[in-house]
Design a protein around this motif. Structure first.
Motif, PDB file in Angstrom:
ATOM      1  N   ALA A  19       0.826  -1.208   0.000  1.00  0.00           N
ATOM      2  CA  ALA A  19       0.000   0.000   0.000  1.00  0.00           C
ATOM      3  C   ALA A  19       0.859   1.256   0.000  1.00  0.00           C
ATOM      4  O   ALA A  19       0.584   2.221  -0.722  1.00  0.00           O
ATOM      5  CB  ALA A  19      -0.929  -0.002   1.214  1.00  0.00           C
ATOM      6  N   ARG A  20       1.937   1.244   0.776  1.00  0.00           N
ATOM      7  CA  ARG A  20       2.823   2.412   0.826  1.00  0.00           C
ATOM      8  C   ARG A  20       3.566   2.584  -0.507  1.00  0.00           C
ATOM      9  O   ARG A  20       3.782   3.714  -0.966  1.00  0.00           O
ATOM     10  CB  ARG A  20       3.814   2.300   1.981  1.00  0.00           C
ATOM     11  CG  ARG A  20       3.164   2.265   3.364  1.00  0.00           C
ATOM     12  CD  ARG A  20       4.164   2.567   4.472  1.00  0.00           C
ATOM     13  NE  ARG A  20       5.355   1.743   4.410  1.00  0.00           N
ATOM     14  CZ  ARG A  20       5.487   0.541   4.961  1.00  0.00           C
ATOM     15  NH1 ARG A  20       4.452   0.010   5.625  1.00  0.00           N
ATOM     16  NH2 ARG A  20       6.615  -0.136   4.871  1.00  0.00           N
ATOM     17  N   ALA A  21       3.955   1.483  -1.119  1.00  0.00           N
ATOM     18  CA  ALA A  21       4.643   1.553  -2.409  1.00  0.00           C
ATOM     19  C   ALA A  21       3.712   2.102  -3.491  1.00  0.00           C
ATOM     20  O   ALA A  21       4.114   2.959  -4.294  1.00  0.00           O
ATOM     21  CB  ALA A  21       5.157   0.173  -2.802  1.00  0.00           C
ATOM     22  N   GLN A  22       2.476   1.610  -3.521  1.00  0.00           N
ATOM     23  CA  GLN A  22       1.522   2.064  -4.532  1.00  0.00           C
ATOM     24  C   GLN A  22       1.215   3.545  -4.377  1.00  0.00           C
ATOM     25  O   GLN A  22       1.123   4.273  -5.361  1.00  0.00           O
ATOM     26  CB  GLN A  22       0.233   1.240  -4.440  1.00  0.00           C
ATOM     27  CG  GLN A  22       0.373  -0.198  -4.903  1.00  0.00           C
ATOM     28  CD  GLN A  22       0.725  -0.294  -6.379  1.00  0.00           C
ATOM     29  OE1 GLN A  22       1.877  -0.487  -6.754  1.00  0.00           O
ATOM     30  NE2 GLN A  22      -0.273  -0.147  -7.224  1.00  0.00           N
ATOM     31  N   GLU A  23       1.052   3.983  -3.126  1.00  0.00           N
ATOM     32  CA  GLU A  23       0.755   5.395  -2.884  1.00  0.00           C
ATOM     33  C   GLU A  23       1.923   6.274  -3.329  1.00  0.00           C
ATOM     34  O   GLU A  23       1.722   7.341  -3.926  1.00  0.00           O
ATOM     35  CB  GLU A  23       0.465   5.621  -1.399  1.00  0.00           C
ATOM     36  CG  GLU A  23       0.176   7.066  -1.011  1.00  0.00           C
ATOM     37  CD  GLU A  23      -1.106   7.610  -1.611  1.00  0.00           C
ATOM     38  OE1 GLU A  23      -1.213   8.850  -1.733  1.00  0.00           O
ATOM     39  OE2 GLU A  23      -2.014   6.806  -1.952  1.00  0.00           O
ATOM     40  N   THR A  24       3.122   5.840  -3.068  1.00  0.00           N
ATOM     41  CA  THR A  24       4.319   6.600  -3.427  1.00  0.00           C
ATOM     42  C   THR A  24       4.398   6.835  -4.928  1.00  0.00           C
ATOM     43  O   THR A  24       4.877   7.889  -5.388  1.00  0.00           O
ATOM     44  CB  THR A  24       5.587   5.861  -2.943  1.00  0.00           C
ATOM     45  OG1 THR A  24       5.549   5.765  -1.515  1.00  0.00           O
ATOM     46  CG2 THR A  24       6.858   6.568  -3.369  1.00  0.00           C
ATOM     47  N   GLN A  25       3.907   5.876  -5.715  1.00  0.00           N
ATOM     48  CA  GLN A  25       4.015   5.962  -7.167  1.00  0.00           C
ATOM     49  C   GLN A  25       2.852   6.702  -7.819  1.00  0.00           C
ATOM     50  O   GLN A  25       2.849   6.899  -9.041  1.00  0.00           O
ATOM     51  CB  GLN A  25       4.132   4.551  -7.748  1.00  0.00           C
ATOM     52  CG  GLN A  25       5.422   3.854  -7.317  1.00  0.00           C
ATOM     53  CD  GLN A  25       5.505   2.425  -7.808  1.00  0.00           C
ATOM     54  OE1 GLN A  25       6.061   2.123  -8.859  1.00  0.00           O
ATOM     55  NE2 GLN A  25       4.949   1.507  -7.033  1.00  0.00           N
ATOM     56  N   LYS A  26       1.879   7.146  -7.018  1.00  0.00           N
ATOM     57  CA  LYS A  26       0.786   7.935  -7.565  1.00  0.00           C
ATOM     58  C   LYS A  26       1.253   9.362  -7.869  1.00  0.00           C
ATOM     59  O   LYS A  26       2.152   9.884  -7.212  1.00  0.00           O
ATOM     60  CB  LYS A  26      -0.384   7.984  -6.573  1.00  0.00           C
ATOM     61  CG  LYS A  26      -1.101   6.667  -6.386  1.00  0.00           C
ATOM     62  CD  LYS A  26      -2.241   6.822  -5.380  1.00  0.00           C
ATOM     63  CE  LYS A  26      -2.986   5.516  -5.172  1.00  0.00           C
ATOM     64  NZ  LYS A  26      -4.070   5.651  -4.160  1.00  0.00           N
ATOM     65  N   ARG A  27       0.624   9.964  -8.827  1.00  0.00           N
ATOM     66  CA  ARG A  27       0.999  11.329  -9.207  1.00  0.00           C
ATOM     67  C   ARG A  27       0.777  12.304  -8.055  1.00  0.00           C
ATOM     68  O   ARG A  27       1.614  13.181  -7.801  1.00  0.00           O
ATOM     69  CB  ARG A  27       0.185  11.758 -10.431  1.00  0.00           C
ATOM     70  CG  ARG A  27       0.565  13.126 -10.954  1.00  0.00           C
ATOM     71  CD  ARG A  27      -0.163  13.441 -12.249  1.00  0.00           C
ATOM     72  NE  ARG A  27       0.238  14.736 -12.780  1.00  0.00           N
ATOM     73  CZ  ARG A  27      -0.231  15.246 -13.914  1.00  0.00           C
ATOM     74  NH1 ARG A  27      -1.107  14.549 -14.639  1.00  0.00           N
ATOM     75  NH2 ARG A  27       0.177  16.441 -14.331  1.00  0.00           N
ATOM     76  N   ASN A  28      -0.346  12.170  -7.374  1.00  0.00           N
ATOM     77  CA  ASN A  28      -0.669  13.058  -6.252  1.00  0.00           C
ATOM     78  C   ASN A  28      -0.510  12.323  -4.927  1.00  0.00           C
ATOM     79  O   ASN A  28      -1.394  12.330  -4.071  1.00  0.00           O
ATOM     80  CB  ASN A  28      -2.098  13.589  -6.393  1.00  0.00           C
ATOM     81  CG  ASN A  28      -2.271  14.444  -7.628  1.00  0.00           C
ATOM     82  OD1 ASN A  28      -1.423  15.273  -7.931  1.00  0.00           O
ATOM     83  ND2 ASN A  28      -3.370  14.238  -8.346  1.00  0.00           N
ATOM     84  N   HIS A  29       0.647  11.696  -4.757  1.00  0.00           N
ATOM     85  CA  HIS A  29       0.870  10.875  -3.570  1.00  0.00           C
ATOM     86  C   HIS A  29       0.807  11.702  -2.290  1.00  0.00           C
ATOM     87  O   HIS A  29       1.173  12.881  -2.270  1.00  0.00           O
ATOM     88  CB  HIS A  29       2.222  10.162  -3.648  1.00  0.00           C
ATOM     89  CG  HIS A  29       3.372  11.079  -3.938  1.00  0.00           C
ATOM     90  ND1 HIS A  29       3.996  11.113  -5.177  1.00  0.00           N
ATOM     91  CD2 HIS A  29       3.997  11.998  -3.183  1.00  0.00           C
ATOM     92  CE1 HIS A  29       4.965  12.009  -5.154  1.00  0.00           C
ATOM     93  NE2 HIS A  29       4.989  12.575  -3.957  1.00  0.00           N
ATOM     94  N   LYS A  30       0.360  11.042  -1.216  1.00  0.00           N
ATOM     95  CA  LYS A  30       0.257  11.689   0.090  1.00  0.00           C
ATOM     96  C   LYS A  30       1.423  11.318   1.004  1.00  0.00           C
ATOM     97  O   LYS A  30       1.638  11.973   2.017  1.00  0.00           O
ATOM     98  CB  LYS A  30      -1.069  11.310   0.760  1.00  0.00           C
ATOM     99  CG  LYS A  30      -2.297  11.600  -0.089  1.00  0.00           C
ATOM    100  CD  LYS A  30      -2.346  13.046  -0.557  1.00  0.00           C
ATOM    101  CE  LYS A  30      -3.588  13.304  -1.413  1.00  0.00           C
ATOM    102  NZ  LYS A  30      -3.601  14.681  -1.959  1.00  0.00           N
TER     103      LYS A  30
END
Length: 262
Positions: A19-30
């Motif tokens: 989950a942390r890896a996927q979020e990091t790779q999002k354009r608007n990551h939190k």
């Protein structure tokens, strides 16, 4: 690639790091957790359930946001503190934080075998392979009179009340100047909610507590200080929570980070 054979509660760490890896790779990551991205790339594991489990992913990111903020503030107020990350799994917070004198990552031997391969640590970061219920792990930590912060993230909901009491008894008996950040889940969620990726790991929620004061009432050596709902993290992820998060029912359903002092 590391072939994964872990099952049960130990395997839930794979969902959280994903989950942390996927979020990091999002354009608007939190959040930014490049260590998690690197870890996932090395794991031979079927993440298909985790990829579809939006509830789990959102909860992990909200928890990361809240705990990162809390730990940073604690270390700002207590420079050179000793930090103990209990049931660490593949958590990477020790790489995002500054100001501690020593950081101990603790988990079961089978978990730490994998962590040592993927995240070999030394210097001011030490790995301890032991059960959280075995008091011997605490004997290997010499805080030398420094303040101690113990973090219990994503753990208590898989235990029993006697297990929780035992862990806190071990902490209290070895660390007189300790603060604990512990994640809790309410009993209703334990019974009613099933996260697909967690169930797929053959783990299940088993214990919850109404709130931080109720938890402190079970632990004679600890005093309740405050608690933070993970809604605080959801407000960053989804702005609508700035409105609905004010509703007591919504805030009370969410997991919370309870702060206790020994």
């Amino acid at each position: 690639m590391e072939k994964i054979t872990l099952t049960g509660v130990s395997a839930t760490m794979l969902q959280t790091v994903y989950a942390r890896a996927q979020e990091t790779q999002k354009r608007n990551h939190k959040i930014v957790d490049e260590k998690a991205v690197a870890l996932v790339s090395r794991l031979d594991y079927d993440f298909s359930l985790a990829k579809k489990d939006k509830t789990m992913s959102s909860g992990v990111i909200a928890r990361t946001l809240v705990l990162d903020r809390m730990v940073k503030q604690y270390l700002k107020n207590h420079p050179d503190a000793v930090v103990i990350n209990i049931a660490c799994g593949l958590d990477t917070r020790c790489y995002r934080m500054q100001g501690y004198s020593h950081w101990y990552n603790l988990d079961l031997p089978e978990v730490m075998v994998l962590r040592e391969k993927l995240l070999p640590e030394e210097g001011v970061i030490t790995q301890i392979a032991a059960s959280t219920m075995d008091a011997r792990w605490a004997q290997g930590i010499d805080a030398d009179g420094k303040p101690v912060l113990a973090i219990l993230e994503g753990l208590t909901m898989y235990l029993t009340e006697p297990d929780v009491k035992q862990i806190f008894a071990i902490i209290a008996s070895h660390f007189p100047n300790v603060t604990v950040f512990v994640e809790t889940m309410i009993p209703f969620i334990v019974k009613a909610v099933k996260e697909k990726s967690i169930e797929g790991s053959h783990a299940k929620f088993t214990w919850g507590v109404k709130d931080g004061k109720s938890l402190a009432a079970l632990l004679p050596d600890f005093t309740f200080v405050e608690e933070h709902s993970l809604v605080e993290g959801m407000e960053v992820i989804a702005p609508v929570y700035r409105v609905i998060g004010r509703i007591p029912f919504v805030r009370n359903l969410s997991n919370r980070i309870v702060v206790l002092v020994g």
